[in-house]
Design a protein around this motif. Structure first.
Motif, PDB file in Angstrom:
ATOM      1  N   ALA A 162      47.153  38.938  40.643  1.00  0.00           N
ATOM      2  CA  ALA A 162      46.076  38.452  41.329  1.00  0.00           C
ATOM      3  C   ALA A 162      45.996  37.171  41.684  1.00  0.00           C
ATOM      4  CB  ALA A 162      44.770  39.189  41.292  1.00  0.00           C
ATOM      5  N   LYS A 163      46.204  36.888  40.112  1.00  0.00           N
ATOM      6  CA  LYS A 163      46.049  34.778  40.479  1.00  0.00           C
ATOM      7  C   LYS A 163      47.048  34.321  41.288  1.00  0.00           C
ATOM      8  CE  LYS A 163      45.227  32.449  36.694  1.00  0.00           C
ATOM      9  NZ  LYS A 163      45.288  32.097  35.436  1.00  0.00           N
ATOM     10  N   ARG A 164      48.301  34.645  41.546  1.00  0.00           N
ATOM     11  CA  ARG A 164      48.954  34.295  42.151  1.00  0.00           C
ATOM     12  C   ARG A 164      48.598  34.266  43.633  1.00  0.00           C
ATOM     13  NH1 ARG A 164      55.514  35.180  40.089  1.00  0.00           N
ATOM     14  NH2 ARG A 164      55.346  34.308  38.140  1.00  0.00           N
ATOM     15  N   ALA A 165      47.914  35.615  44.035  1.00  0.00           N
ATOM     16  CA  ALA A 165      47.548  35.800  45.729  1.00  0.00           C
ATOM     17  C   ALA A 165      46.214  35.028  45.814  1.00  0.00           C
ATOM     18  CB  ALA A 165      47.158  37.244  45.284  1.00  0.00           C
ATOM     19  N   ILE A 166      45.836  34.704  44.650  1.00  0.00           N
ATOM     20  CA  ILE A 166      44.363  33.416  44.916  1.00  0.00           C
ATOM     21  C   ILE A 166      45.013  32.344  45.127  1.00  0.00           C
ATOM     22  CG2 ILE A 166      42.569  32.395  43.534  1.00  0.00           C
ATOM     23  CD1 ILE A 166      42.154  35.569  42.391  1.00  0.00           C
ATOM     24  N   ALA A 167      45.614  32.307  44.634  1.00  0.00           N
ATOM     25  CA  ALA A 167      46.729  30.724  44.562  1.00  0.00           C
ATOM     26  C   ALA A 167      47.412  30.437  45.745  1.00  0.00           C
ATOM     27  CB  ALA A 167      47.492  29.986  42.975  1.00  0.00           C
ATOM     28  N   ALA A 168      47.698  31.337  46.321  1.00  0.00           N
ATOM     29  CA  ALA A 168      47.899  31.489  47.259  1.00  0.00           C
ATOM     30  C   ALA A 168      47.224  31.567  49.096  1.00  0.00           C
ATOM     31  CB  ALA A 168      49.245  32.584  47.935  1.00  0.00           C
ATOM     32  N   ALA A 169      46.337  32.483  48.069  1.00  0.00           N
ATOM     33  CA  ALA A 169      45.236  31.851  49.797  1.00  0.00           C
ATOM     34  C   ALA A 169      44.644  31.075  49.823  1.00  0.00           C
ATOM     35  CB  ALA A 169      44.620  33.030  49.625  1.00  0.00           C
ATOM     36  N   GLY A 170      44.964  30.176  48.093  1.00  0.00           N
ATOM     37  CA  GLY A 170      43.794  28.776  48.214  1.00  0.00           C
ATOM     38  C   GLY A 170      42.246  29.427  48.200  1.00  0.00           C
ATOM     39  N   THR A 171      41.890  30.373  48.035  1.00  0.00           N
ATOM     40  CA  THR A 171      39.741  30.929  47.847  1.00  0.00           C
ATOM     41  C   THR A 171      39.728  30.725  46.560  1.00  0.00           C
ATOM     42  OG1 THR A 171      41.517  33.621  47.808  1.00  0.00           O
ATOM     43  CG2 THR A 171      40.388  32.350  50.312  1.00  0.00           C
ATOM     44  N   ASP A 172      37.644  30.935  47.057  1.00  0.00           N
ATOM     45  CA  ASP A 172      37.663  30.797  45.453  1.00  0.00           C
ATOM     46  C   ASP A 172      37.217  32.074  44.894  1.00  0.00           C
ATOM     47  OD1 ASP A 172      36.034  29.782  42.854  1.00  0.00           O
ATOM     48  OD2 ASP A 172      34.359  29.996  44.485  1.00  0.00           O
ATOM     49  N   THR A 173      38.677  33.323  44.847  1.00  0.00           N
ATOM     50  CA  THR A 173      37.961  34.373  44.413  1.00  0.00           C
ATOM     51  C   THR A 173      37.547  35.024  43.460  1.00  0.00           C
ATOM     52  OG1 THR A 173      39.700  35.037  46.173  1.00  0.00           O
ATOM     53  CG2 THR A 173      38.757  36.163  45.189  1.00  0.00           C
ATOM     54  N   VAL A 174      37.322  34.811  43.104  1.00  0.00           N
ATOM     55  CA  VAL A 174      36.327  35.705  41.592  1.00  0.00           C
ATOM     56  C   VAL A 174      37.212  36.721  41.402  1.00  0.00           C
ATOM     57  CG1 VAL A 174      34.391  36.604  40.323  1.00  0.00           C
ATOM     58  CG2 VAL A 174      33.576  35.146  41.919  1.00  0.00           C
ATOM     59  N   LEU A 175      37.831  36.350  39.711  1.00  0.00           N
ATOM     60  CA  LEU A 175      38.844  36.875  38.839  1.00  0.00           C
ATOM     61  C   LEU A 175      37.822  38.401  37.942  1.00  0.00           C
ATOM     62  CD1 LEU A 175      41.301  38.449  39.350  1.00  0.00           C
ATOM     63  CD2 LEU A 175      41.782  36.658  37.243  1.00  0.00           C
ATOM     64  N   ILE A 176      38.002  38.865  37.946  1.00  0.00           N
ATOM     65  CA  ILE A 176      37.055  40.008  36.584  1.00  0.00           C
ATOM     66  C   ILE A 176      38.392  41.007  36.143  1.00  0.00           C
ATOM     67  CG2 ILE A 176      35.324  41.274  36.317  1.00  0.00           C
ATOM     68  CD1 ILE A 176      34.100  41.406  39.052  1.00  0.00           C
ATOM     69  N   GLY A 177      38.389  41.124  35.370  1.00  0.00           N
ATOM     70  CA  GLY A 177      38.806  42.158  34.672  1.00  0.00           C
ATOM     71  C   GLY A 177      37.860  42.705  33.740  1.00  0.00           C
ATOM     72  N   GLN A 178      38.404  44.569  33.779  1.00  0.00           N
ATOM     73  CA  GLN A 178      37.418  45.811  32.774  1.00  0.00           C
ATOM     74  C   GLN A 178      38.730  46.671  32.286  1.00  0.00           C
ATOM     75  OE1 GLN A 178      33.306  45.562  35.393  1.00  0.00           O
ATOM     76  NE2 GLN A 178      34.729  47.882  35.711  1.00  0.00           N
ATOM     77  N   VAL A 179      38.135  46.808  31.025  1.00  0.00           N
ATOM     78  CA  VAL A 179      38.842  47.585  30.227  1.00  0.00           C
ATOM     79  C   VAL A 179      38.542  49.370  29.619  1.00  0.00           C
ATOM     80  CG1 VAL A 179      40.425  46.160  29.330  1.00  0.00           C
ATOM     81  CG2 VAL A 179      38.111  46.924  27.972  1.00  0.00           C
ATOM     82  N   THR A 180      38.875  50.339  29.608  1.00  0.00           N
ATOM     83  CA  THR A 180      38.979  50.876  29.731  1.00  0.00           C
ATOM     84  C   THR A 180      38.370  51.790  28.229  1.00  0.00           C
ATOM     85  OG1 THR A 180      39.186  52.303  32.209  1.00  0.00           O
ATOM     86  CG2 THR A 180      38.885  53.336  30.290  1.00  0.00           C
ATOM     87  N   ILE A 181      37.286  52.002  27.356  1.00  0.00           N
ATOM     88  CA  ILE A 181      37.382  52.448  25.940  1.00  0.00           C
ATOM     89  C   ILE A 181      36.893  53.525  26.087  1.00  0.00           C
ATOM     90  CG2 ILE A 181      36.799  51.708  23.919  1.00  0.00           C
ATOM     91  CD1 ILE A 181      37.644  49.413  24.406  1.00  0.00           C
ATOM     92  N   GLU A 182      38.170  54.804  25.276  1.00  0.00           N
ATOM     93  CA  GLU A 182      37.499  55.550  25.108  1.00  0.00           C
ATOM     94  C   GLU A 182      36.550  56.068  24.216  1.00  0.00           C
ATOM     95  OE1 GLU A 182      39.327  57.974  27.622  1.00  0.00           O
ATOM     96  OE2 GLU A 182      40.693  55.981  28.555  1.00  0.00           O
ATOM     97  N   GLN A 183      36.411  57.505  23.850  1.00  0.00           N
ATOM     98  CA  GLN A 183      35.655  57.697  22.845  1.00  0.00           C
ATOM     99  C   GLN A 183      35.922  57.229  22.217  1.00  0.00           C
ATOM    100  OE1 GLN A 183      34.625  61.662  24.852  1.00  0.00           O
ATOM    101  NE2 GLN A 183      33.215  62.049  22.781  1.00  0.00           N
ATOM    102  N   ASN A 184      37.458  57.646  21.017  1.00  0.00           N
ATOM    103  CA  ASN A 184      37.748  56.949  19.701  1.00  0.00           C
ATOM    104  C   ASN A 184      37.729  56.027  19.451  1.00  0.00           C
ATOM    105  OD1 ASN A 184      39.549  55.685  21.292  1.00  0.00           O
ATOM    106  ND2 ASN A 184      41.216  56.795  20.886  1.00  0.00           N
ATOM    107  N   GLY A 185      37.015  54.745  20.652  1.00  0.00           N
ATOM    108  CA  GLY A 185      36.990  53.348  20.308  1.00  0.00           C
ATOM    109  C   GLY A 185      37.837  52.167  20.319  1.00  0.00           C
ATOM    110  N   ALA A 186      38.956  52.907  21.470  1.00  0.00           N
ATOM    111  CA  ALA A 186      40.210  52.058  21.999  1.00  0.00           C
ATOM    112  C   ALA A 186      40.911  52.205  22.519  1.00  0.00           C
ATOM    113  CB  ALA A 186      41.328  52.474  21.015  1.00  0.00           C
ATOM    114  N   MET A 187      41.099  51.361  23.664  1.00  0.00           N
ATOM    115  CA  MET A 187      42.116  51.841  24.987  1.00  0.00           C
ATOM    116  C   MET A 187      42.536  52.774  24.593  1.00  0.00           C
ATOM    117  SD  MET A 187      42.508  47.757  25.759  1.00  0.00           S
ATOM    118  CE  MET A 187      43.307  48.484  27.556  1.00  0.00           C
TER     119      MET A 187
END
Ligand code: THG
Length: 702
Positions: free
Chosen positions: A178-203
């Motif tokens: 995504a960063k490569r795509a944003i850099a190539a497009a030259g846009t001010d795109t917001v970049l967000i990462g979300q992880v999923t933590i299972e019920q056991n407390g870890a990914m």
């Protein structure tokens, strides 16, 4: 006072107030009963609907905007290599991503007014191919994610949300693509990462939230957060961790609780008011910038959230970032409170015969065992070096880094002189690695090693070891070392945007075991350099390839010299060392004369008729490590029983302990042994620890 102007950009809005995103998409689409024709025969491939049934997709977006949300996520969760691969249509990644973003954009534009802009977040799902498990190569995955993001940007998304991540290496591939795509497009795109933590407390792959933050934050995201798998309650502790340690903004999109299985499928129990309660608390306690919902959340849920939190200022946070590296599983801070950070030296094709032979014979499991054993020996990180003349370093690094990515619980320090070898390692490790090393050896100009290596380091978010080497060679005096270190730190922070606490300076030492006049002062110049460097840059980390100092001496002498030198360096402020951790002795276990002579050797204290090097070699003449051990055992056996037991506690010496205990039990009840002997021994341990003569690993052994 006039009301502040409405933020027009999503980026600005996220800084100024809590932004509300939408909720679940999948079930809303299903409710509209798309036909097999709508799916072009690719049953369940929701992204196809972006081109065949834009009306359906638009109506879902419209329902969320009607509920009052600020932004919607595009219907592109599966527009990636893994998911479209299942249908054999990976060539449509860009097309379907672009179509999804364009549809959302159309609805958002229609709903926007000058004082109420609405935004589009490009959804990037995890796919079904996990690079950590070898399903796909990092580079192939990254490039496919780049096309995915290019489509989203072309369609008008203002943010890219890499979500539901279960494998940190997949998350990195997606974010870097995504960063490569944003850099190539030259846009001010917001970049967000979300992880999923299972019920056991870890990914799913076993990563704790700390490992995720450490691996992903250096990729320069704007927000990090959690989504899916659980309801808000189960996310609370992980959000608390992020709020406490993350420098960047936070987001959270929980499911509507943990699903309850009923006769007609999964049912999500959380009510709209309960989701609003959770975001109410989270925005106030953890300072979230972006909130929304995931599976099971509906426009009614999001309306309740909008009514409760929309327009609030994000609560102030005072994060305490903790510089460090991570394995796939855990975060390890560079600063160890009560000890130095031990980097295991044994998984090194040059530094260990056993490791080299296993590697040359491709006994990969043996290599992995040698690397892993270091954790038991007390290492906090693992130095991995496959460089060996005549070998294909990239191939060896791929084999080993791939295995260690899951087999090692400790972060990896990638040790190579070859950029492609370091890059091969980085592309295998889901956690945050350390690159060992960069230097000013051929300057900073175009084509220099610095200029070629640093873009790779930065893209992967790695930390670095800096060697004090410049065009003149390896720095020998304290002044020269500090000068090179300072110039390198300025280059790394200035030109390359590194944080000073992610730079680990190796002030380097040659062996002082040869007696050559020009090497006599090497150890003491190194100690001086550490002290001065830490004075000038309190935030920087320092390290040393410790065992170098004693090359040429016999193994028993090396153990003593390495231990004494490490102790002196630690006193001067050394943070970490590349060592054979189990061969480091605490000062109280080194006989006085050996320690004194080692100190004279380190500080080059020669007098008429006394050369500490010659004396040191005499002390260890004919002593091998087995004899050293036997000597200690005999000394122990000669002590009276109670003294012997106490000594065992102080030294953490287990061998033949049971025989001593059996004897002791014939003389005193167990509780008396504990109260008198054990506690007395622990008191001594406490004193040694308090006075800095004993480090934490040894206290733990005791
Ligand atoms: N600085 C940085 N990285 C480094 C070094 C450094 N990486 C490599 C090296 N120096 C540190 N690692 C080792 C590993 C092993 C030994 C010394 C340094 C060593 N090995 C024994 C020997 O060669 O005699 C053991 C032999 C065996 O078991 O076969 O001494 O300075 N940044």
């Amino acid at each position: 006072m006039s009301t502040p102007p409405t933020p027009q950009s999503l980026r600005q809005a996220l800084r100024e107030r809590v932004v509300v995103a939408d909720g679940g998409m999948g079930t809303m689409l299903q409710d509209r009963n798309p036909t097999m024709e709508d799916f072009e025969g690719h049953e369940g491939c929701n992204e196809i609907l972006n081109v065949t049934r834009p009306d359906i997709v638009r109506s879902v977006h419209q329902a969320y905007f009607d509920a009052g949300v600020d932004c919607v996520e595009t219907n592109t969760f599966g527009a990636n290599l893994g998911n479209l691969g299942e249908y054999g249509i990976t060539e449509r990644i860009f097309e379907l991503a672009e179509a999804g973003a364009r549809l959302a954009r159309e609805v958002a534009d229609a709903c926007s007014t000058p004082d109420r802009p609405r935004w589009v977040i490009g959804s990037v799902g995890p796919g079904t191919k996990l690079p950590t498990l070898g399903h796909v190569s990092f580079a192939e995955l990254r490039d496919a994610y780049q096309r995915n993001a290019e489509g989203l940007i072309a369609g008008g998304a203002q943010a890219i949300l890499v979500e539901t991540c279960q494998d940190l290496l997949q998350a990195k591939a997606a974010l870097i693509g995504a960063k490569r795509a944003i850099a190539a497009a030259g846009t001010d795109t917001v970049l967000i990462g979300q992880v999923t933590i299972e019920q056991n407390g870890a990914m799913l792959m076993g990563s704790e939230i700390g490992a995720a933050l450490t691996a992903l934050e250096p990729l320069d995201l704007d927000l990090i957060g959690l989504n899916c798998a659980t309801g808000p309650a189960e996310m609370s502790e992980h959000l608390r961790y992020l709020a406490r340690h993350a420098r960047i903004g936070l987001s959270c999109m929980p499911n509507a609780g943990l699903p309850v299985l009923t006769a007609d499928g999964a049912h999500y129990p959380l009510t709209p008011e309960e989701l609003a309660d959770a975001h109410d608390t989270f925005t106030r306690e953890f300072g979230l910038n972006l909130v929304g919902g995931c599976c099971g959340t509906t426009p009614a849920h999001l309306k309740a959230v909008v009514d409760r939190v929309r327009g609030r200022e994000p609560a102030e946070r005072d994060p305490r970032p903790e510089a460090g590296a991570s394995s796939l599983y855990q975060h390890v801070p560079f600063r160890q409170d009560t000890s130095y950070l031990a980097i295991g030296e044994r998984s090194n094709a040059n530094g260990s015969k056993a490791f080299r032979e296993a590697m040359l014979e491709q006994r990969w499991d043996d290599c992995v065992r040698i690397a892993r054993e270091q954790a038991r020996d007390g290492a906090h990180m693992i130095d991995l070096c496959v460089d060996y003349v005549g070998r294909d370093g990239v191939a060896d690094m791929k084999e080993l880094a791939f295995r260690l990515a899951t087999a090692a619980t400790l972060p990896i320090v990638l040790d190579s002189t070859e950029i492609p070898v370091l890059e091969a390692g980085l592309e295998m490790l889901g956690g945050r690695a350390v690159v060992n090393s960069v230097s000013l050896e051929d300057g900073t100009g175009p084509g220099s090693k610095m200029a070629r290596l640093m873009p790779v380091v930065r893209e992967h978010g790695a930390a670095v070891v800096v060697m004090c080497i410049d065009e003149r060679g390896q720095a020998r005096t304290a002044e020269w070392k500090v000068d090179v270190a300072a110039r390198t730190i300025e280059e790394l922070t200035g030109t390359w945007g590194m944080r000073v606490e992610d730079i680990i300076v190796d002030t380097l030492t040659f062996t002082i075991g040869t007696g050559q006049e020009e090497s006599r002062r090497d150890a003491l110049e190194t100690i001086e350099a550490i002290r001065e460097l830490k004075r000038r840059y309190p935030g920087v980390q320092t390290t040393l390839g410790l065992s170098n100092v004693s090359f040429g001496l016999n193994p028993a002498a090396r153990i003593v010299l390495n231990s004494v030198f490490l102790h002196e360096c630690a006193e001067a402020g050394l943070d970490s060392a590349i060592v054979h951790a189990s061969k480091i002795l605490p000062m109280n276990r080194i006989p006085d004369e050996q320690r004194e002579v080692a100190l004279d050797l380190v500080y080059d204290r020669r007098r008429d008729g006394y050369d500490p090097l010659i004396r040191f070699m005499e002390l260890f003449e004919g002593v091998d490590t087995a004899a050293m051990k036997a000597g200690r055992a005999a000394e122990l056996a000669a002590l009276p029983l109670w003294e012997r037991l106490k000594r065992r506690i102080v030294d953490g010496e287990l061998e033949n302990l049971n025989a001593d205990l059996d004897e002791a039990l014939t003389q005193k009840p167990a509780l008396a042994i504990v109260n008198e002997v054990l506690l007395d021994g622990m008191k001594t341990v406490g004193e040694l620890f308090g006075s800095g003569q004993m480090q934490l690993p040894f206290v733990l052994q005791s």
